[in-house]
Enzyme design. Sequence first.
Site, PDB file in Angstrom:
ATOM      1  N   SER A  11       0.809  -1.221   0.000  1.00  0.00           N
ATOM      2  CA  SER A  11       0.000   0.000   0.000  1.00  0.00           C
ATOM      3  C   SER A  11       0.843   1.272   0.000  1.00  0.00           C
ATOM      4  O   SER A  11       0.353   2.339  -0.385  1.00  0.00           O
ATOM      5  CB  SER A  11      -0.943   0.011   1.202  1.00  0.00           C
ATOM      6  OG  SER A  11      -0.228  -0.151   2.409  1.00  0.00           O
ATOM      7  N   ASP A  50      -3.564   6.395  11.852  1.00  0.00           N
ATOM      8  CA  ASP A  50      -2.756   5.755  10.809  1.00  0.00           C
ATOM      9  C   ASP A  50      -1.432   6.506  10.710  1.00  0.00           C
ATOM     10  O   ASP A  50      -1.363   7.606  10.146  1.00  0.00           O
ATOM     11  CB  ASP A  50      -3.505   5.790   9.473  1.00  0.00           C
ATOM     12  CG  ASP A  50      -2.723   5.156   8.328  1.00  0.00           C
ATOM     13  OD1 ASP A  50      -1.542   4.805   8.524  1.00  0.00           O
ATOM     14  OD2 ASP A  50      -3.290   5.030   7.219  1.00  0.00           O
ATOM     15  N   HIS A  99       0.697   5.238   6.442  1.00  0.00           N
ATOM     16  CA  HIS A  99       0.522   5.810   5.107  1.00  0.00           C
ATOM     17  C   HIS A  99       0.726   7.320   5.154  1.00  0.00           C
ATOM     18  O   HIS A  99       0.991   7.891   6.215  1.00  0.00           O
ATOM     19  CB  HIS A  99      -0.858   5.439   4.569  1.00  0.00           C
ATOM     20  CG  HIS A  99      -1.080   3.958   4.497  1.00  0.00           C
ATOM     21  ND1 HIS A  99      -1.725   3.252   5.506  1.00  0.00           N
ATOM     22  CD2 HIS A  99      -0.702   3.052   3.577  1.00  0.00           C
ATOM     23  CE1 HIS A  99      -1.748   1.961   5.196  1.00  0.00           C
ATOM     24  NE2 HIS A  99      -1.123   1.808   4.037  1.00  0.00           N
TER      25      HIS A  99
END
Length: 462
Positions: free
Chosen positions: A192, A438, A441
């Site tokens: 990702s 998060d 990312h």
Amino acid sequence: MLRDFTPHVVGVNRLSNSRGDKMGATTVAIERDEDEVIASTQKRGEGGAWRVLDMAKKHRSRVSWAFRSRFSSLMAIFVTAAIILVVSTATRGGNGALREAIEVFPVRDLGKEKACDLFNGRWVYESSTRPLYSERSCRFMSDQSACEKFGRKNLKYQGWRWQPHGCNLPSFNATNLLERLRGKRLAYVGDSLNRNQWISMVCLLDSLIPDHLKSVETTGSLSSFKAKEYNASIEFYWSPLLVESNSDDPVHHRIPDRIIRAQSIEKHGKHWMGADILVFNSYLWWRRNKMKVLWGSFEDKGGIYKEIDILRSYEMALRTWAEWLEFHVDTQKTRLFFMSISPTHFWGDEWGIDSSQNCYNETEPIAKEGYWGRGSDRRMMQLVESTIEGLTKRGVNVQILNITQLSEYRKDGHPSIFRKQWESVTEEQLANPSSYADCIHWCLPGVPDVWNELLYTYILFG
């Protein structure tokens, strides 16, 4: 290391690029020796200058020194004018816009060549030229990276530019990159984080291309952005562990008992075959103590499973990946890159706040030069480096883009809680936002744009 060229003058066009502007500018690199300038000037001056020399020879008894002095002055004027003309040509575009003259690696230092380390530098806040695109205007923005859309108010993370020590990154020019990619495939392969970088690249190019001349198609693990006018394809292929695994489904891959077939890569490799530029990454999904390795197939009930130390299993997978490149990639056609570790910011005590805190509410980069978080395993980076060194000895060149150190500083650049939540947030989590932040990312526009600026620099100048 980049290709070893040393320009006397390198002109890079850098137009104003305020939010929402289209990025169009032409990058020109001029490499010309002073000897060539002099030779060219002398050739043009044959009709007059050399007649002056003949006259000087005939009358040298009286005026030789005068003519020599005049001729030297004349030639100096010619050479100076020619150099000014070259510099002027290099620093002005066809529309008369002044180009920013910068030195691209390697640079000259007191007569000795010294390569610039693009990965060693500092972040500079420069809101006049950042961001390179608007989150809202990018049609293909991911909800995982759209931090402004999901409520982030402090947008300072969008305004930082990477400044290497001793040199500059060329300004990103979407037109130049698309021309270089005309009729070609650029493919990102990995997890990702590589998807994060792929979306960044799509957004960097998006505003330049009319709606009817671009599209994104997804089939299984492969997503492809098409720039139809250029017959160019910018792709992302989901393969988080590079080799075949039980986490290969691009949607349903959250499997606690992770298994790899360390010697099997063909399932994925056939989708990369023929790409002109391949950009790999694989790190995040290896962050555990052991990995279960399968000898046999997932369909074979008689397969042999064994839990192996993570460094050893990572090395096995890298060896399989390297062998695939060696025997399946046309090195005369395909350029190969490997992205180093994308760091995380889960432990606030590393930059001086409470250990229970993380990237949540962080709005500034880490200022301490050389900062390194404990989430980035140098041993795994060394395994990548040694694998690539082995490939180089066998005639396969892979360029490592070392984005780890520059990304380590950016604790402010993660989505934190400002992203689409794929699962319902509990009351306990709402009471403690750090618990579901998060910190892996990256928001876009943001840090991955710089990764792509580095990739752009290698593609165009490397």
